[in-house]
Design an enzyme around this catalytic site. Structure first.
Site, PDB file in Angstrom:
ATOM      1  NE  ARG A  10      -0.575  -0.127   4.872  1.00  8.15           N
ATOM      2  CZ  ARG A  10      -0.846   0.374   6.003  1.00  8.15           C
ATOM      3  NH1 ARG A  10      -1.863   1.119   6.099  1.00  8.15           N
ATOM      4  NH2 ARG A  10      -0.482  -0.015   7.184  1.00  8.15           N
ATOM      5  CB  SER A  37      -5.783   3.223   5.903  1.00  8.51           C
ATOM      6  OG  SER A  37      -6.000   3.761   7.665  1.00  8.51           O
ATOM      7  CD  GLU A  58     -17.184   1.969   2.012  1.00  7.34           C
ATOM      8  OE1 GLU A  58     -18.605   1.837   2.115  1.00  7.34           O
ATOM      9  OE2 GLU A  58     -16.292   2.062   3.026  1.00  7.34           O
ATOM     10  CG  PHE A  83     -15.117  -2.100   3.352  1.00 10.68           C
ATOM     11  CD1 PHE A  83     -16.092  -2.824   4.268  1.00 10.68           C
ATOM     12  CD2 PHE A  83     -14.155  -1.692   4.461  1.00 10.68           C
ATOM     13  CE1 PHE A  83     -15.842  -3.307   5.590  1.00 10.68           C
ATOM     14  CE2 PHE A  83     -13.853  -1.960   5.773  1.00 10.68           C
ATOM     15  CZ  PHE A  83     -14.575  -2.800   6.429  1.00 10.68           C
ATOM     16  CG  HIS A 109      -5.912  -2.213   5.004  1.00 13.86           C
ATOM     17  ND1 HIS A 109      -5.515  -1.229   4.121  1.00 13.86           N
ATOM     18  CD2 HIS A 109      -5.459  -1.915   6.137  1.00 13.86           C
ATOM     19  CE1 HIS A 109      -5.037  -0.428   5.080  1.00 13.86           C
ATOM     20  NE2 HIS A 109      -5.031  -0.789   6.215  1.00 13.86           N
ATOM     21  CG  ASP A 117      -8.773  -2.679  12.267  1.00 12.51           C
ATOM     22  OD1 ASP A 117      -8.815  -2.548  13.474  1.00 12.51           O
ATOM     23  OD2 ASP A 117      -8.561  -2.234  11.139  1.00 12.51           O
ATOM     24  NE  ARG A 167      -2.581  -2.266   9.624  1.00 15.41           N
ATOM     25  CZ  ARG A 167      -2.215  -2.855  10.827  1.00 15.41           C
ATOM     26  NH1 ARG A 167      -2.628  -4.267  11.176  1.00 15.41           N
ATOM     27  NH2 ARG A 167      -1.661  -2.337  11.951  1.00 15.41           N
TER      28      ARG A 167
END
Lengths: 311, 277
Positions: A10, A37, A58, A83, A109, A117, A167
């Site tokens: 990322r 993020s 989204e 998402f 992610h 998470d 991530r």
């Protein structure tokens, strides 16, 4: 690989966006409230007039991305893979893929290395969902170098693509100037007894597993299948013919992802034993990425064991 | 105020309804009710308001219309055909294999179709994206999104409405074909969306009410929406319509959104719409 440099894919995406933005005045980046993020924040600072902050919506982001792309923009739209591929699936299918809109779904992610998470944010289904959409290019780079190279290629090509980014910091396995081609698998290590076909962050683990196997007298070829679609069938058939057995490794469900894609090719062309390393039809949980990879069976040791099961 | 020949537009609308029904009848499948409620809105836009070129459907800086209620596409095909984008007889292959005229619009198969829609709500959001792109490029065009009222039950509409306000899209004009019915019945009963204008107003839109079957009212509303350019606010026109408008036995009937007429009903409907073609 103790001293190797580690960078999250990322982070490479964030750098890529800023660099590419200078070259392409029609490049637009979008984010759904996670720009820190998903690393679109650098682009936002550099080109605020070309950055769309969609907030926590989204579905709207990906539909608007289609509208922007159909108006001549190249759009990189980012949120967590869960998402993007999950929540916005049907919008991606109908408004982006069906129209052929030039939207790059840069989903960060992906997989279990989301870590703390937990299960609601860890997707193992995204590659399966995306690869069955007609015309969708699906990329899953292994490290920062290949991420940047493949992003540059997909942004230069017309049409939709899904780029899975991670991530966690992962080892840089390629030289800065390595050349990548969408749809062309990379053989990172030659071998003759078995082939490990890995994708994403599992490529580094596959290399580590191959080194362990080498010490035990098993010569393992390692292929980086950075493009899940269009799949490099030739490399898979060649591996099956020349090494007689295949192990797939992915940070994704063994249902519908790389393992399934490879098996589809193998059974139709040159049936050999295939073992699959990946998430086993279950949800994840909170934890440190390394602990989760271990618990859910996605480590070099798991690859070694899988190789032994097919040899 | 520009001079307008409302009778001419009415005559076009009659033809559009008849051609839409002929195609639906030939296909023995389609949505006549929602096509008829939206017909006058489409005729007003394509025959009066929109800057488009049927000979050059991809003209730079054209106005764009996204039919978010994609199931009403027979009315759009008939309108585009009448306007000269293609020979209207071609649309009689509607819903048949190999046809350019898909059951829901496909922008890659039919000239003049700006967006492939059918899955409700998405077209509205895509149109917002188009309007943002126009703003980025400092273009003067308008982007129209035509939705149903039942369609407003889709959450993405309201996500996109927030975006339209945030990005001050005074080049974005939404038109709600407020026919009050959806497949399972009355919108107020199935899941009430009224008051539509107040909801959009609270989302930061200019709101205009119109009679969706009266060209004077419709064109007045669209003129006013365009004049809102410079206000920094998007506009919604809530156009009161009747499902199945123009055919007595289809009017305001919830059963007519999703089925084709039989031979007897077809004859009767064509007579009511204005005689033989």
């Amino acid at each position: 690989m103790a001293d190797v440099k580690k960078i999250a894919t990322r982070a490479a995406y964030g750098e890529f966006l800023v660099e590419e933005g200078a070259k392409r005045p029609n490049l637009v980046a979008m984010s759904a409230d996670l720009s820190g993020s998903n690393k679109t924040d650098g682009f936002e600072k550099a080109y605020p007039e070309r950055f769309i902050e969609s907030g926590i919506s989204e579905q709207d982001m990906y539909a608007e991305a289609a509208g922007l792309a159909l108006s001549g923009k190249v759009v990189c739209a980012s949120t967590f893979a869960m998402f993007a591929a999950g929540r916005a699936y049907e919008i991606i299918r109908n408004s982006i893929a069906y129209t052929g809109a030039n939207v790059k779904i840069c989903a960060t992610h992906g997989g279990i290395t989301v870590g703390e998470d937990g299960a609601s944010h860890q997707t193992f289904e995204d590659i399966a969902l995306m690869r069955e959409i007609p015309g969708m290019v699906v990329l899953n780079p292994a490290d920062a170098v290949s991420a940047k190279a493949l992003l540059a290629e997909t942004v230069a090509a017309d049409g939709p693509s899904y780029v899975r980014l991670g991530r966690a910091n992962v080892p840089v396995i390629y030289d800065e100037n390595e050349i990548f081609e969408i749809g062309k698998a990379k053989t990172v290590k030659e071998g003759s007894n078995v082939t490990i076909i890995a994708t994403g962050i599992m490529v580094a683990d596959a290399i580590a597993a191959a080194e362990t196997l080498e010490a035990e007298g098993i010569s393992a070829r390692v292929i980086d299948m950075h493009t899940i679609k269009p799949l490099d069938e030739e490399a898979i058939i060649k591996a099956a013919q020349e090494t007689g057995a295949i192990v797939t490794a992915e940070e994704h469900s063994v249902i519908g992802g790389l393992g399934s894609a490879v098996a589809e090719v193998v059974v139709q062309n040159c049936p050999v034993k295939v073992a699959m390393v990946g998430q086993k039809d279950c949800f994840g949980e909170s934890g440190k990425p390394a602990d989760l990879l271990k618990k859910y069976g996605m480590t070099p040791a798991d690859i070694v064991a899988a190789v032994k099961s097919v040899k | 105020m520009k001079e307008r020949n409302y009778e001419e537009l009415q005559a076009v609308a009659r033809k559009v309804r008849m051609n839409a029904l002929r195609a639906i009848y030939a296909a023995n499948s389609g949505h006549p009710g929602g096509s008829f409620s939206v017909t006058d809105i489409l005729v007003a836009l394509y025959f009066d308001e929109m800057n488009i070129d049927p000979k050059n459907p991809k003209m730079e800086d054209r106005d764009k219309l996204v039919l978010s209620k994609g199931h009403a596409v027979p009315a759009l095909y008939a309108t585009l055909g009448e306007r000269g984008f293609f020979d209207v007889e071609e649309m009689m292959t509607l819903r048949q294999v190999d046809s350019h005229f898909q059951g829901h619009p496909n922008m890659n198969k039919c000239p003049g179709i700006e967006m492939s829609t059918g899955s409700l709500g998405q077209g509205f959001s895509v149109a917002v994206g188009m309007a943002i792109a126009s703003k980025m490029d400092k273009k003067d065009n308008f982007v129209y999104a035509v939705t149903g009222d039942g369609e407003l039950q889709e959450g993405i509409i309201w996500e996109a409405a927030l975006s339209a306000a945030k990005y001050q899209l005074d080049n974005f004009i939404a038109i709600v074909d407020w026919n009050g019915l959806q497949i399972d019945g009355n919108v107020d009963v199935v899941k009430k969306v009224a008051p539509i204008d107040e909801k959009f107003a609270s989302f930061g839109f200019n709101t205009i009410m119109a009679d969706g079957h009266d060209f004077e009212s419709l064109l007045g509303a669209i003129d006013q929406a365009k004049a809102n350019k410079g206000t920094g606010k998007p506009t919604v026109i809530v156009a009161k319509t009747h499902k199945g408008q123009g055919v007595s036995f289809m009017t305001d009937q919830a059963g007519w959104p999703g089925k084709a007429p039989n031979a007897e009903q077809f004859e009767q409907a064509m007579k009511e719409l204005g005689g033989e073609m």
